[in-house]
Enzyme design. Structure first.
Site, short mmCIF file in Angstrom:
data_model
loop_
_atom_site.label_atom_id
_atom_site.label_comp_id
_atom_site.label_asym_id
_atom_site.label_seq_id
_atom_site.Cartn_x
_atom_site.Cartn_y
_atom_site.Cartn_z
N VAL A 51 40.50 40.05 43.80
CA VAL A 51 41.76 40.93 43.56
C VAL A 51 41.21 42.48 43.92
O VAL A 51 40.52 43.06 43.02
CB VAL A 51 42.07 40.96 42.22
N PRO A 52 41.63 42.97 44.87
CA PRO A 52 41.06 44.24 45.24
C PRO A 52 41.75 45.46 44.55
O PRO A 52 42.58 46.19 45.16
CB PRO A 52 41.22 44.35 46.91
N CYS A 53 41.46 45.58 43.26
CA CYS A 53 42.09 46.56 42.49
C CYS A 53 41.88 47.88 42.86
O CYS A 53 42.44 48.83 42.60
CB CYS A 53 41.65 46.29 40.93
N HIS A 54 40.90 48.14 44.11
CA HIS A 54 40.53 49.49 44.22
C HIS A 54 41.46 49.89 45.17
O HIS A 54 41.48 50.93 45.56
CB HIS A 54 38.92 49.37 44.69
N ARG A 55 42.39 48.84 45.59
CA ARG A 55 43.52 49.24 46.73
C ARG A 55 44.72 49.76 45.96
O ARG A 55 45.47 50.00 46.55
CB ARG A 55 43.59 48.18 47.63
#
Length: 124
Positions: A51-55
């Site tokens: 889960v690319p929460c940084h995006r």
DNA sequence: CCGTTGACGTCGG
DNA sequence: ACCGACGCCAACG
């Protein structure tokens, strides 16, 4: 694991590299355009792998937060080709992930605003 | 552009 | 179960 939660995670996972999405967008994709807050909370404890929460950034292209590690978030985005300025994403509107490209005939409209219910309803 | 306001959903003590 | 906090968003003046 609630329905909303999995929907949010799913939406975030759909975010391709080099692009970004706002909490509101994720929340909307999850079915709750008002649950932008909840999205932030879900991101916060984003322990889910893949889960690319940084995006996920805030509205206006603001980086938002990253547990105080905004530096990391910034680097991650830059590593994907997303230019980040002073706490803001360059060409945010350009990098904004479009799950539903409104490449329709008509232009200018098509963006329906949510019924911001409550405004001036019952306060206090 | 700034400050205030109303609302949703989840986490932590 | 209760309350406060949160990585927020849209609207008004």
């Amino acid at each position: 694991m609630t329905e909303f939660r999995r929907r949010v995670l799913s939406a975030v996972r759909r975010i391709p590299a080099g692009r970004v999405a706002t909490y509101g967008d994720i929340a909307a994709l999850a079915g709750k355009p008002r649950a932008s807050r909840a999205v932030g909370n879900i991101m916060r404890n984003c322990r889910e792998p893949g889960v690319p929460c940084h995006r996920v950034i805030a509205a206006g292209g603001l980086l938002g937060g990253y547990g105080g590690n905004l530096q990391i978030k910034r680097e991650l985005l830059r590593a994907e080709g997303v230019e980040v300025g002073m706490g803001r994403v360059r060409g945010f509107e350009r990098a904004r992930w479009r799950p539903t490209p409104v490449r329709d005939n008509r232009r200018g409209s098509g963006r329906s605003r949510p019924p911001t219910a409550g405004r001036g309803s019952s306060r206090g």
